[in-house]
Write an enzyme that holds these catalytic residues in place. Structure first.
Site, short mmCIF file in Angstrom:
data_model
loop_
_atom_site.label_atom_id
_atom_site.label_comp_id
_atom_site.label_asym_id
_atom_site.label_seq_id
_atom_site.Cartn_x
_atom_site.Cartn_y
_atom_site.Cartn_z
N LEU A 87 0.93 -0.79 0.19
CA LEU A 87 0.13 -0.10 0.35
C LEU A 87 0.73 1.32 0.48
O LEU A 87 2.02 1.79 0.57
CB LEU A 87 -0.62 -0.28 0.96
CG LEU A 87 -1.89 -1.10 1.36
CD1 LEU A 87 -3.24 -1.03 2.49
CD2 LEU A 87 -3.18 -1.00 0.36
N ASP B 5 10.28 1.63 3.81
CA ASP B 5 9.34 0.58 4.60
C ASP B 5 9.16 -0.39 4.14
O ASP B 5 8.36 -1.03 3.97
CB ASP B 5 7.96 1.88 4.19
CG ASP B 5 6.33 1.56 5.27
OD1 ASP B 5 6.66 0.66 5.82
OD2 ASP B 5 5.41 1.60 5.05
N HIS C 29 6.43 -9.41 6.86
CA HIS C 29 5.53 -9.83 7.14
C HIS C 29 5.66 -11.47 6.29
O HIS C 29 6.34 -11.35 5.75
CB HIS C 29 4.33 -9.44 6.62
CG HIS C 29 3.87 -8.70 6.04
ND1 HIS C 29 3.30 -7.92 7.64
CD2 HIS C 29 3.43 -7.29 5.59
CE1 HIS C 29 3.13 -7.02 7.77
NE2 HIS C 29 3.64 -6.02 6.16
N ALA D 233 -0.23 -6.08 4.22
CA ALA D 233 0.40 -5.63 3.17
C ALA D 233 1.77 -4.89 3.08
O ALA D 233 2.01 -4.85 4.22
CB ALA D 233 -0.39 -3.99 2.51
#
Length: 147
Positions: free
Chosen positions: A19, A47, A51, A63
Site C-alpha cells: 500500500l 518502508d 511479514h 500489505a
C-alpha cells in the site's frame, strides 16, 4: 520497480502486494523519472515490511514488501539504467536530511558492481516461518559492502 502487473498478471502474487497498491506502468515510469532526476525534493523513504509468509499468503494478506535486503542494490540498477548513478547518493542519503534540516549521516556504504548476476538473498527465517525477500524481476549486479 514494479507496476500492478507484477502483482496481478498470471494470478495474484501476494509478495508484491503493498500500500499504496502499485499502479500502471505510466505511473512507475513517472516515479522513476522523478527519483532519478536529481531534483532535491525527491529522496528515499523506505518502508520495508517483513511479514511472515503465512500472513502474506492468505485471503486477507498483509500489505507490504520486504525489500531492505535488496533496497540499495535495486536502486543502483534503476539509477544505472537511467544513466543517473551520479544522483544516487543524493537521492538515498543527502536530500532527505536536507529537507528535514538534519545532519547527514557520517557513515557510508560502498556499492560494487559484479559482471555476473548475483543471487537474491534467501528468505529470512523467523518464528518458525519464512519472510520472502523482494524480487525486483531483474538480475541484480550490485552489492553493498561496508566502507
Amino acid at each position: 520497480m514494479i507496476n500492478r502487473n507484477a502483482m496481478l498478471v498470471g494470478g495474484i502474487k501476494p509478495h508484491y502486494y503493498c500500500l499504496p497498491v502499485a499502479k500502471r506502468e505510466q505511473h512507475r515510469l513517472a516515479l522513476c523519472a522523478a527519483a532519478t532526476s536529481g531534483d532535491r525534493r525527491f529522496f528515499l523513504g523506505t518502508d520495508s515490511a517483513p511479514h511472515l509468509r503465512s500472513a502474506k499468503e492468505t485471503a486477507c494478506g498483509c500489505a507490504g514488501i520486504f525489500n531492505v535486503q535488496v533496497c540499495l542494490e535495486t536502486l543502483a540498477a534503476v539509477f544505472e539504467r537511467e544513466q543517473a548513478l551520479d544522483r544516487l547518493e543524493a537521492f538515498t542519503s543527502l536530500n532527505g536530511p536536507a529537507f528535514y534540516g538534519m545532519d547527514v549521516n557520517s557513515d557510508y556504504l560502498v556499492l560494487e558492481k559484479s559482471d555476473a548476476a548475483l543471487p537474491l538473498p534467501p528468505p529470512v527465517e523467523a518464528m518458525g516461518e519464512t519472510i520472502e525477500v523482494f524480487d525486483p524481476g531483474f538480475a541484480l549486479h550490485w552489492r553493498v559492502r561496508a566502507a
